[in-house]
Design an enzyme around this catalytic site. Structure first.
Site, PDB file in Angstrom:
ATOM      1  N   GLY A 195       1.070  -1.156  -0.084  1.00  8.18           N
ATOM      2  CA  GLY A 195       0.126   0.031   0.068  1.00  8.18           C
ATOM      3  C   GLY A 195       0.864   1.341   0.103  1.00  8.18           C
ATOM      4  O   GLY A 195       1.961   1.153   0.693  1.00  8.18           O
ATOM      5  N   GLN A 205       2.760  10.091   0.965  1.00  4.87           N
ATOM      6  CA  GLN A 205       3.998   9.398   1.279  1.00  4.87           C
ATOM      7  C   GLN A 205       4.977   9.906   0.358  1.00  4.87           C
ATOM      8  O   GLN A 205       6.214   9.555   0.328  1.00  4.87           O
ATOM      9  CB  GLN A 205       3.919   7.695   1.207  1.00  4.87           C
ATOM     10  CG  GLN A 205       3.159   7.381   2.532  1.00  4.87           C
ATOM     11  CD  GLN A 205       2.927   5.722   2.350  1.00  4.87           C
ATOM     12  OE1 GLN A 205       2.243   5.221   1.877  1.00  4.87           O
ATOM     13  NE2 GLN A 205       3.841   5.298   3.079  1.00  4.87           N
ATOM     14  N   CYS A 236       5.471  -0.148   7.031  1.00  8.02           N
ATOM     15  CA  CYS A 236       5.098   1.081   6.382  1.00  8.02           C
ATOM     16  C   CYS A 236       6.459   1.441   5.739  1.00  8.02           C
ATOM     17  O   CYS A 236       7.598   1.369   6.198  1.00  8.02           O
ATOM     18  CB  CYS A 236       4.709   2.223   7.266  1.00  8.02           C
ATOM     19  SG  CYS A 236       4.206   3.633   6.228  1.00  8.02           S
ATOM     20  N   LEU A 237       6.107   1.559   4.333  1.00  9.21           N
ATOM     21  CA  LEU A 237       7.206   2.134   3.406  1.00  9.21           C
ATOM     22  C   LEU A 237       7.914   3.406   4.123  1.00  9.21           C
ATOM     23  O   LEU A 237       9.293   3.596   3.676  1.00  9.21           O
ATOM     24  CB  LEU A 237       6.804   2.321   1.979  1.00  9.21           C
ATOM     25  CG  LEU A 237       6.657   0.968   1.174  1.00  9.21           C
ATOM     26  CD1 LEU A 237       5.946   1.216  -0.189  1.00  9.21           C
ATOM     27  CD2 LEU A 237       7.665  -0.142   1.187  1.00  9.21           C
ATOM     28  N   HIS A 281      -4.960   1.744   7.188  1.00  7.17           N
ATOM     29  CA  HIS A 281      -3.577   2.048   7.407  1.00  7.17           C
ATOM     30  C   HIS A 281      -3.288   3.179   6.105  1.00  7.17           C
ATOM     31  O   HIS A 281      -2.737   4.387   6.649  1.00  7.17           O
ATOM     32  CB  HIS A 281      -2.616   1.076   7.018  1.00  7.17           C
ATOM     33  CG  HIS A 281      -1.137   1.365   7.148  1.00  7.17           C
ATOM     34  ND1 HIS A 281      -0.367   0.927   7.997  1.00  7.17           N
ATOM     35  CD2 HIS A 281      -0.583   2.147   6.160  1.00  7.17           C
ATOM     36  CE1 HIS A 281       0.919   1.419   7.609  1.00  7.17           C
ATOM     37  NE2 HIS A 281       0.699   2.163   6.763  1.00  7.17           N
ATOM     38  N   GLU A 282      -3.875   3.134   5.058  1.00  6.96           N
ATOM     39  CA  GLU A 282      -3.418   4.235   4.025  1.00  6.96           C
ATOM     40  C   GLU A 282      -4.345   5.288   4.184  1.00  6.96           C
ATOM     41  O   GLU A 282      -3.934   6.471   4.106  1.00  6.96           O
ATOM     42  CB  GLU A 282      -3.719   3.510   2.749  1.00  6.96           C
ATOM     43  CG  GLU A 282      -2.772   2.423   2.343  1.00  6.96           C
ATOM     44  CD  GLU A 282      -1.374   2.442   2.381  1.00  6.96           C
ATOM     45  OE1 GLU A 282      -0.857   3.884   2.277  1.00  6.96           O
ATOM     46  OE2 GLU A 282      -0.631   1.539   2.974  1.00  6.96           O
ATOM     47  N   HIS A 310      -2.711   7.606   6.660  1.00  6.15           N
ATOM     48  CA  HIS A 310      -1.748   8.563   5.915  1.00  6.15           C
ATOM     49  C   HIS A 310      -2.344   9.915   5.438  1.00  6.15           C
ATOM     50  O   HIS A 310      -1.677  11.026   5.490  1.00  6.15           O
ATOM     51  CB  HIS A 310      -1.129   8.047   4.822  1.00  6.15           C
ATOM     52  CG  HIS A 310      -0.038   7.104   5.143  1.00  6.15           C
ATOM     53  ND1 HIS A 310       0.986   7.502   5.885  1.00  6.15           N
ATOM     54  CD2 HIS A 310       0.176   5.823   5.012  1.00  6.15           C
ATOM     55  CE1 HIS A 310       2.101   6.313   6.171  1.00  6.15           C
ATOM     56  NE2 HIS A 310       1.529   5.258   5.539  1.00  6.15           N
TER      57      HIS A 310
HETATM   58  C1  QAP Z   1       0.760  -1.013   4.732  1.00  8.62           C
HETATM   59  O1  QAP Z   1       2.861  -1.444   4.115  1.00  8.62           O
HETATM   60  C2  QAP Z   1       0.251  -2.415   5.657  1.00  8.62           C
HETATM   61  O2  QAP Z   1       9.527  -2.024   6.765  1.00  8.62           O
HETATM   62  C3  QAP Z   1       1.568  -1.087   3.804  1.00  8.62           C
HETATM   63  O3  QAP Z   1      11.536  -2.914   4.964  1.00  8.62           O
HETATM   64  C4  QAP Z   1       1.208  -3.194   6.093  1.00  8.62           C
HETATM   65  O4  QAP Z   1       3.498  -1.947   2.132  1.00  8.62           O
HETATM   66  C5  QAP Z   1      -1.128  -2.523   5.828  1.00  8.62           C
HETATM   67  C6  QAP Z   1       7.629  -2.586   3.607  1.00  8.62           C
HETATM   68  C7  QAP Z   1       0.679  -4.197   6.709  1.00  8.62           C
HETATM   69  C8  QAP Z   1      -1.531  -3.715   6.503  1.00  8.62           C
HETATM   70  C9  QAP Z   1      -0.568  -4.668   6.931  1.00  8.62           C
HETATM   71  C10 QAP Z   1       7.866  -2.125   4.980  1.00  8.62           C
HETATM   72  C11 QAP Z   1       8.414  -2.975   2.917  1.00  8.62           C
HETATM   73  C12 QAP Z   1       6.316  -2.426   3.210  1.00  8.62           C
HETATM   74  C13 QAP Z   1       9.289  -2.306   5.401  1.00  8.62           C
HETATM   75  C14 QAP Z   1       3.617  -1.665   3.354  1.00  8.62           C
HETATM   76  C15 QAP Z   1      10.495  -3.012   4.608  1.00  8.62           C
HETATM   77  C16 QAP Z   1       9.872  -3.150   3.382  1.00  8.62           C
HETATM   78  C17 QAP Z   1       5.071  -1.953   4.001  1.00  8.62           C
HETATM   79 CO    CO Z   2       2.150   3.547   5.502  1.00  3.60          CO
END
Ligand code: QAP
Ligand code: CO
Length: 150
Positions: free
Chosen positions: A44, A49, A94-95, A136-137, A140
């Site tokens: 996401g 972001q 989270c990215l 989550h999104e 933001h």
């Molecule tokens: C939000 O998160 C989310 O730390 C999106 O090293 C996450 O895409 C919603 C990511 C979980 C629901 C459940 C994070 C990639 C990506 C990192 C992401 C990383 C590499 C996170």
């Molecule tokens: Co995020």
């Protein structure tokens, strides 16, 4: 690839404004956000972001599974969440907060009203991981990070 703002960048706390123009610029942005999401191995990504403070995000919860359907980015513009119910607890990341994973408790089901990239309105009932990713999104867009929930 767009540059992803990283915590503790204060711009991540900004509240984003509604999308007004469903034009070429928006379509280019959404395409660049997709490329950025996939290059970063995310599920996401919200416009703020990448430094665009408009109410739009993309979610693709399936592309990362080897046996999944492939890349199918969902686009949500000017989303409004309602009818939250139930509970879902996921280990979130989270990215914009790389390397951090924490459990967050959220609603397990909800209704989302949103516009697509052409400005057409839609309504969906979502649950489980998709509902979590949408919450989550959507956070933001209001300047809220998942670590603010702990
Ligand atoms: C939000 O998160 C989310 O730390 C999106 O090293 C996450 O895409 C919603 C990511 C979980 C629901 C459940 C994070 C990639 C990506 C990192 C992401 C990383 C590499 C996170
Ligand atoms: Co995020």
């Amino acid at each position: 690839m767009l540059e992803i703002l990283k915590y503790p960048d204060p711009r991540l706390k900004q509240v984003s404004a509604p999308v007004q123009n469903f034009d070429k610029d928006l379509h280019v942005l959404l395409g660049q956000m997709q490329a950025t999401l996939y290059a970063a191995n995310g599920i996401g990504l919200a416009a703020p972001q990448v430094g665009v403070f408009q109410r739009a995000f993309i979610v693709d919860i399936d592309w990362i599974n080897d046996d999944g359907p492939g890349k199918r980015p969902r686009e949500y513009i000017n989303p409004v969440l309602s009818d939250r119910s139930g509970r879902a607890v996921y280990e979130e990341g989270c990215l914009s907060v790389p390397g951090v994973n924490e459990e967050v408790k959220r609603a397990g089901r909800l209704k989302i009203r949103y516009q697509d990239r052409f400005g057409k309105s839609h309504e969906e009932l979502v649950h489980d991981l998709l509902a979590v990713a949408i919450q989550h999104e959507n956070d933001h867009l209001d300047g809220i990070l998942f670590i603010d929930h702990s």
